[in-house]
Design an enzyme around this catalytic site. Structure first.
Site, PDB file in Angstrom:
ATOM      1  N   HIS A  73       5.782   4.444  -5.158  1.00 42.85           N
ATOM      2  CA  HIS A  73       6.696   5.149  -5.958  1.00 42.85           C
ATOM      3  C   HIS A  73       8.155   4.910  -5.769  1.00 42.85           C
ATOM      4  CE1 HIS A  73       3.532   8.056  -7.972  1.00 42.85           C
ATOM      5  NE2 HIS A  73       2.939   7.185  -7.200  1.00 42.85           N
ATOM      6  N   ASP A  74       8.434   4.618  -4.577  1.00 44.06           N
ATOM      7  CA  ASP A  74       9.783   3.887  -4.565  1.00 44.06           C
ATOM      8  C   ASP A  74      10.370   2.684  -5.017  1.00 44.06           C
ATOM      9  OD1 ASP A  74      12.442   4.104  -3.383  1.00 44.06           O
ATOM     10  OD2 ASP A  74      12.025   3.223  -1.718  1.00 44.06           O
ATOM     11  N   ASP A  94      14.336   0.556  -2.158  1.00 45.04           N
ATOM     12  CA  ASP A  94      15.459   0.833  -1.618  1.00 45.04           C
ATOM     13  C   ASP A  94      15.469   2.284  -0.823  1.00 45.04           C
ATOM     14  OD1 ASP A  94      15.300   2.394  -3.836  1.00 45.04           O
ATOM     15  OD2 ASP A  94      17.215   1.846  -4.864  1.00 45.04           O
ATOM     16  N   SER A  96      15.442   4.999  -2.726  1.00 48.95           N
ATOM     17  CA  SER A  96      16.187   5.855  -3.611  1.00 48.95           C
ATOM     18  C   SER A  96      15.247   7.066  -3.862  1.00 48.95           C
ATOM     19  CB  SER A  96      16.384   5.249  -4.920  1.00 48.95           C
ATOM     20  OG  SER A  96      15.005   4.768  -5.535  1.00 48.95           O
ATOM     21  N   THR A 221     -15.163   7.663   0.373  1.00 46.13           N
ATOM     22  CA  THR A 221     -14.909   7.411   1.829  1.00 46.13           C
ATOM     23  C   THR A 221     -13.405   7.281   1.915  1.00 46.13           C
ATOM     24  OG1 THR A 221     -14.975   4.803   0.997  1.00 46.13           O
ATOM     25  CG2 THR A 221     -17.131   5.777   2.224  1.00 46.13           C
ATOM     26  N   ASP A 226     -12.127   0.519   2.261  1.00 45.34           N
ATOM     27  CA  ASP A 226     -13.094  -0.284   1.715  1.00 45.34           C
ATOM     28  C   ASP A 226     -13.445  -0.549   0.402  1.00 45.34           C
ATOM     29  OD1 ASP A 226     -13.962   2.222   0.844  1.00 45.34           O
ATOM     30  OD2 ASP A 226     -15.866   2.342   2.219  1.00 45.34           O
TER      31      ASP A 226
HETATM   32 CA    CA Z   1      13.412   3.092  -5.313  1.00 45.13          CA
HETATM   33 CA    CA Z   2     -12.749   4.228   0.636  1.00 46.98          CA
END
Ligand code: CA
Ligand code: CA
Length: 363
Positions: A73-74, A94, A96, A221, A226
Site C-alpha cells: 500500500h505504500d 517512499d 509516504s 493456512t 504455501d
Molecule cells: Ca508511498
Molecule cells: Ca497459507
C-alpha cells in the site's frame, strides 16, 4: 631489502592477487554480528526490537500480516502515467503512507491500515531510519516469521517522502480485473507479476470489509506461506462467512474463510489463470516469483543504484512448508473452477473428514 627477498615478496603479492582474493572486510555490528556495509548494522538493532516488540517474539501474527500489506500500500502509490501528464505521480516505496498518513489512510482501499501505520512509526523514529526503508524491512521480517516464508531482498537508503501519494492508485478488491491489471501495468507490473504478488494472500486476512468476522483469512493456512491460497480461491463459492455480502467480497467455499472479489476474478481470468494454477503444485515457483515481484515492488519510485543491499540482516529460513497443496475436507477436484486447461492438477487430493471451519485469526 635483498633482491631475493624482494622477489619472494613480489611473488607472494602476485599470488595473493591472482589466486586468493581476500574476503571483503565486514563491519562489526552489535552482538558480534557483522555486515558487508556498516550502514546495514542499524538494521540488526531494528530486527531485535521489532521481533520482540512488534512481532510478539517473532510470530506470524497480526502484525506480520499487516506489515506485509503495508509494503504494497505504500509502494503502489506510484504512477508514471500521472507523471507524463505533468502531475506528481507518487513516490512509490517512499514511506509516504506513514509520513502523510493523515492523507493516505483516508483512501478507500487503505481502510484499517492506520493501525499498522501507527504501530510502525515509533520504531522508525527511534532507530532513525526512513519510513520507506522501515516499511519494506518490517514486511520482509514479517514474511520470514511465517512458515515457508521466503527471504526477501532488503535494500536500504530510501530518502524521506516529500509528499503524499495521489489518491486512486491503490487497487481495490471491488475493482474489475481490467482495472487492476491496467493500474498495475502503469506501475510496471505484468499480469503474471500481479499473480506473483498475490502469493502474499497466503498469509493474508481481512479486518474491515466485514468487521463482524475481523481476522478471517484468505486461505485455511494463514500462518503458512504455501499455495493453499491458490487452490482454495478456485473452489466454487458456496457461502458468506460473516454477515456479507460486502463491497469487494464474493462467496467463499469454506466457513470462516474470506474471499475477495478481485482474487476470485483474477484466479479465473484468461490473462492470469494459468499463472495462478501453475503455483498450486509448485511452491518453489510461487516462492521465487513472489521474491522477484516483491524486489521490484520494494524499489518503486526509488533510485535503486543509490540503495545498499542489507538483505543479510533478514533472518535465514528456519521453517519448511509442512505439506504440499491439498483440497480441504469434503471438496473434490470437480469443485475447482479451472479456467486454464493447460495446467492439470492430477495429484491434488482431498483431506479426509468432515468439512472444516477456518477460525478467525487473532494472535
Ligand atoms: Ca508511498
Ligand atoms: Ca497459507
Amino acid at each position: 631489502m635483498a633482491p631475493k627477498s624482494l622477489l619472494l615478496l613480489l611473488t607472494l603479492i602476485s599470488f595473493a592477487s591472482v589466486g586468493h582474493t581476500n574476503p571483503a572486510p565486514r563491519a562489526l555490528c552489535s552482538k558480534n554480528r557483522s555486515s558487508l556495509h556498516a550502514s546495514c548494522c542499524v538494521w540488526y538493532d531494528v530486527l531485535d526490537d521489532i521481533q520482540a516488540n512488534l512481532f510478539d517474539g517473532g510470530k506470524c501474527g497480526d502484525a506480520a500480516h499487516e506489515s506485509l500489506r503495508l509494503t504494497f500500500h505504500d509502494a503502489i502509490g506510484y504512477s508514471p502515467s500521472l507523471t507524463k501528464q505533468g502531475k506528481f505521480g507518487g513516490g512509490g516505496a517512499d514511506g509516504s503512507i506513514i509520513a502523510f498518513s493523515e492523507v493516505e489512510t483516508t483512501f478507500g482501499p487503505n481502510a484499517g491500515i492506520d493501525d499498522i501505520v501507527e504501530e510502525e512509526r515509533p520504531f522508525a523514529l527511534k532507530h532513525k531510519v526512513s519510513f520507506g526503508d522501515f516499511i519494506q524491512f518490517a514486511g520482509a521480517v514479517g514474511v520470514r516469521n511465517c512458515a515457508g516464508g521466503p527471504r526477501l531482498q532488503f535494500l536500504a537508503g530510501r530518502p524521506d517522502a516529500k509528499q503524499a501519494s495521489p489518491a486512486g492508485l491503490v487497487p481495490s478488491p471491488a475493482d474489475s480485473v481490467d482495472t487492476i491489471l491496467a493500474r498495475m501495468a502503469d506501475a510496471g507490473f505484468s499480469a503474471s507479476e500481479v499473480v506473483d504478488l498475490l502469493a502474499s494472500h497466503s498469509i493474508g486476512l481481512q479486518q474491515d470489509i466485514d468487521p463482524s468476522i475481523a481476522g478471517s483469512p484468505f486461505d485455511s493456512t494463514p500462518t503458512v506461506f504455501d499455495s493453499q491460497f491458490f487452490v482454495e480461491t478456485l473452489l466454487k463459492g458456496t457461502l458468506y462467512p460473516g454477515d456479507g455480502p460486502h463491497h469487494g467480497e464474493v462467496m467463499s467455499p469454506i466457513r470462516g474463510e474470506f474471499r475477495l472479489q478481485s482474487d476470485a476474478a483474477i484466479a479465473r481470468d484468461s490473462r492470469t489463470a494459468c499463472r495462478w494454477q501453475s503455483f498450486i503444485l509448485n511452491e518453489p515457483l510461487m516462492s521465487g516469483a513472489f521474491q522477484s515481484a516483491m524486489a521490484k515492488m520494494a524499489v518503486l519510485g526509488q533510485n535503486r543504484a543509490s540503495l545498499v543491499d542489507c538483505s543479510e540482516v533478514i533472518p535465514p529460513p528456519t521453517f519448511s512448508i509442512p505439506r504440499i497443496a491439498h483440497l480441504p475436507p469434503g471438496k473434490k477436484l470437480q469443485d475447482l473452477e479451472l479456467s486454464c486447461h493447460v495446467i492439470n492438477l492430477p495429484f491434488l487430493s482431498a483431506d479426509p473428514g468432515p468439512s472444516i471451519t477456518v477460525p478467525p485469526f487473532h494472535l
